[in-house]
Design a protein around this motif. Sequence first.
Motif, PDB file in Angstrom:
ATOM      1  N   GLU A  62       6.485   4.176 -13.785  1.00  0.00           N
ATOM      2  CA  GLU A  62       5.499   3.301 -14.418  1.00  0.00           C
ATOM      3  C   GLU A  62       5.685   1.850 -13.936  1.00  0.00           C
ATOM      4  OE1 GLU A  62       4.850   3.606 -18.709  1.00  0.00           O
ATOM      5  OE2 GLU A  62       4.642   1.420 -18.786  1.00  0.00           O
ATOM      6  N   ALA A  63       6.929   1.442 -13.883  1.00  0.00           N
ATOM      7  CA  ALA A  63       7.196   0.065 -13.447  1.00  0.00           C
ATOM      8  C   ALA A  63       6.694  -0.156 -12.021  1.00  0.00           C
ATOM      9  CB  ALA A  63       8.691  -0.220 -13.532  1.00  0.00           C
ATOM     10  N   GLU A  64       6.929   0.867 -11.173  1.00  0.00           N
ATOM     11  CA  GLU A  64       6.487   0.719  -9.775  1.00  0.00           C
ATOM     12  C   GLU A  64       4.967   0.780  -9.652  1.00  0.00           C
ATOM     13  OE1 GLU A  64       8.440   3.527  -7.221  1.00  0.00           O
ATOM     14  OE2 GLU A  64      10.411   2.646  -7.644  1.00  0.00           O
ATOM     15  N   SER A  65       4.344   1.674 -10.395  1.00  0.00           N
ATOM     16  CA  SER A  65       2.892   1.856 -10.217  1.00  0.00           C
ATOM     17  C   SER A  65       2.093   0.760 -10.923  1.00  0.00           C
ATOM     18  CB  SER A  65       2.444   3.235 -10.707  1.00  0.00           C
ATOM     19  OG  SER A  65       2.686   3.363 -12.081  1.00  0.00           O
ATOM     20  N   LEU A  66       2.770   0.003 -11.746  1.00  0.00           N
ATOM     21  CA  LEU A  66       2.076  -1.044 -12.492  1.00  0.00           C
ATOM     22  C   LEU A  66       1.408  -2.094 -11.593  1.00  0.00           C
ATOM     23  CD1 LEU A  66       1.845  -0.867 -15.503  1.00  0.00           C
ATOM     24  CD2 LEU A  66       3.573  -2.654 -15.739  1.00  0.00           C
ATOM     25  N   SER A  67       1.893  -2.214 -10.367  1.00  0.00           N
ATOM     26  CA  SER A  67       1.257  -3.236  -9.526  1.00  0.00           C
ATOM     27  C   SER A  67      -0.127  -2.803  -9.048  1.00  0.00           C
ATOM     28  CB  SER A  67       2.157  -3.663  -8.366  1.00  0.00           C
ATOM     29  OG  SER A  67       2.624  -2.567  -7.684  1.00  0.00           O
ATOM     30  N   SER A 119       2.024   0.452   5.330  1.00  0.00           N
ATOM     31  CA  SER A 119       3.470   0.390   5.111  1.00  0.00           C
ATOM     32  C   SER A 119       3.804   0.539   3.625  1.00  0.00           C
ATOM     33  CB  SER A 119       4.011  -0.936   5.649  1.00  0.00           C
ATOM     34  OG  SER A 119       3.198  -1.998   5.180  1.00  0.00           O
ATOM     35  N   GLU A 120       5.048   0.794   3.329  1.00  0.00           N
ATOM     36  CA  GLU A 120       5.520   0.999   1.952  1.00  0.00           C
ATOM     37  C   GLU A 120       5.330  -0.245   1.092  1.00  0.00           C
ATOM     38  OE1 GLU A 120       7.842   3.504   0.266  1.00  0.00           O
ATOM     39  OE2 GLU A 120       6.548   4.731   1.552  1.00  0.00           O
ATOM     40  N   ASN A 121       5.580  -1.381   1.700  1.00  0.00           N
ATOM     41  CA  ASN A 121       5.639  -2.611   0.906  1.00  0.00           C
ATOM     42  C   ASN A 121       4.407  -3.490   1.105  1.00  0.00           C
ATOM     43  OD1 ASN A 121       8.163  -2.113  -0.336  1.00  0.00           O
ATOM     44  ND2 ASN A 121       9.088  -2.406   1.684  1.00  0.00           N
TER      45      ASN A 121
END
Length: 482
Positions: A9-14, A62-64
């Motif tokens: 959740e923390a990661e997908s929040l962006s 890319s990932e980031n």
Amino acid sequence: MEDILKKLEAESLSLEPDSELRALWRNKVLQYTEDFLDNVNTLNAFNAYSDEQINDFDFGISENPTNIDNLLEIIKHGVDIPGLNPASGGHLGYIPGGGIYTSALGDYLADIFNKFAGLYYAGPGAVKMENTLIRWMCEIMGFPKQSLGNLTSGGSIANLIAVTSARDAKNINCTNISKSVIYITEQAHHSLDKAFRIAGLSETIIRRVNLDSEFRMDIKHLEILVENDVQAGLNPFMAVGSAGTTNTGSIDPLDEIARICSKYNMWFHADAAYGGFFILVDELKHKFKGIEKSDSITIDPHKGLFLSYGTGAVLVKNTSNMVKTHFYQASYLQDADFDENEPSPADLSPELTKHFRGMRMWLSLKLLGLKPFVAALHEKYYLTQYFYKKIKEAGFETGPEPELSVMIYRYVPQNTDADLFNKEIVEFVKNDGRVFLSSTTINGKFWIRLAVLSFRARKSTIDTAISVLKEAVKHAHSKFGQ
Ligand SMILES: *Cc1c(COP(=O)(O)O)cnc(C)c1O
């Protein structure tokens, strides 16, 4: 599991930027588009590029995340600048596109709330809005009230929907396909030939009807072909007329094609992708006489209504002919029944989930009113007449007097091959970049085209085109030594 969920959740929040970040990105993007619009009248219509130059841009994923400023740089130099600039008034080649500002605002709204416009059940207002637009187009083309159609991504898909609907309406199948006949001219748009192939109609007999001296269908020839085919026991089932060909803007004798189609019980498809909206101009309306007798019409709002790319339309007189081909009841869609009063786009096209195209069209027409659209079309017609006069005075040979806003012309030099000479002219114009012109070949002859349909094309644009062409002739003379 709960730990994993927390982390994910923390990661997908962006994916959900907060209002501050939204403002930052939005302002950067708006700044970019504002700069573009402030300068659009001085930007080139064409910027030459090399493949190496394009290959230098990193479009890779890319990932980031990447900073918005970097991305706008890539967009500017990698996408926006190189090649054709369809937003330029100087785009006078192919069939120019639009890109009126209100179209982008409509998309912005539609994209944010992402309304599902495929089914009435899910998006009743969205479907009603799109059907209202389609009914309005049916009305201006003279179709009856019950007619409907579909907002497509463009004219090619509109033609495909018309062709598959015609195929099923006329019951073309494996028992009769090789005896079934389609009538079309060499000047019809190639998307129709693609549509025949995609629709499984390659095994029909496709007859190319002769053209008259102004590149319109020779109606006597059509009648002879159909009559002969009937005598021979074949199954004539469809004729296609163009209401504004891409090459020369010619309009086939629609009323006469309608008469023959009615006599022989054939489907009449009118391809008005480019020309259709000129029917709104009182002075030009008579040119479309008979289009109301067709069974289906293709018309492109991203051409004649100056919307951004991705808005075409097919209109079908008898809606049941579209339903037959496109309606499907899937178990997981059992809540969304077919609605006689407000059929859904999903019932009338190959698409289910789709771009809510109606919003950009509706917002534009409502916010601006119809008047400026009609005035702009009228203006484009007169600009073409103006060019026709000026280019003759400049010593060029011309094709037929322009019917709408497309025409052909070429320079015939005394001691050089005319095709080579005119190719050199087109190349010069492309490298100059102030205006963009495209070419075509008709009956083996190379012609330069003019297509005036950018809403930003003005008298000054045409004057620039004339002076660039004069310079191009000088340049070609010196190159070929005359
Ligand atoms: C442009 C055009 C098409 C194809 O439409 P797209 O929107 O480019 O797919 C078909 N027929 C005619 C006459 C056209 O001018």
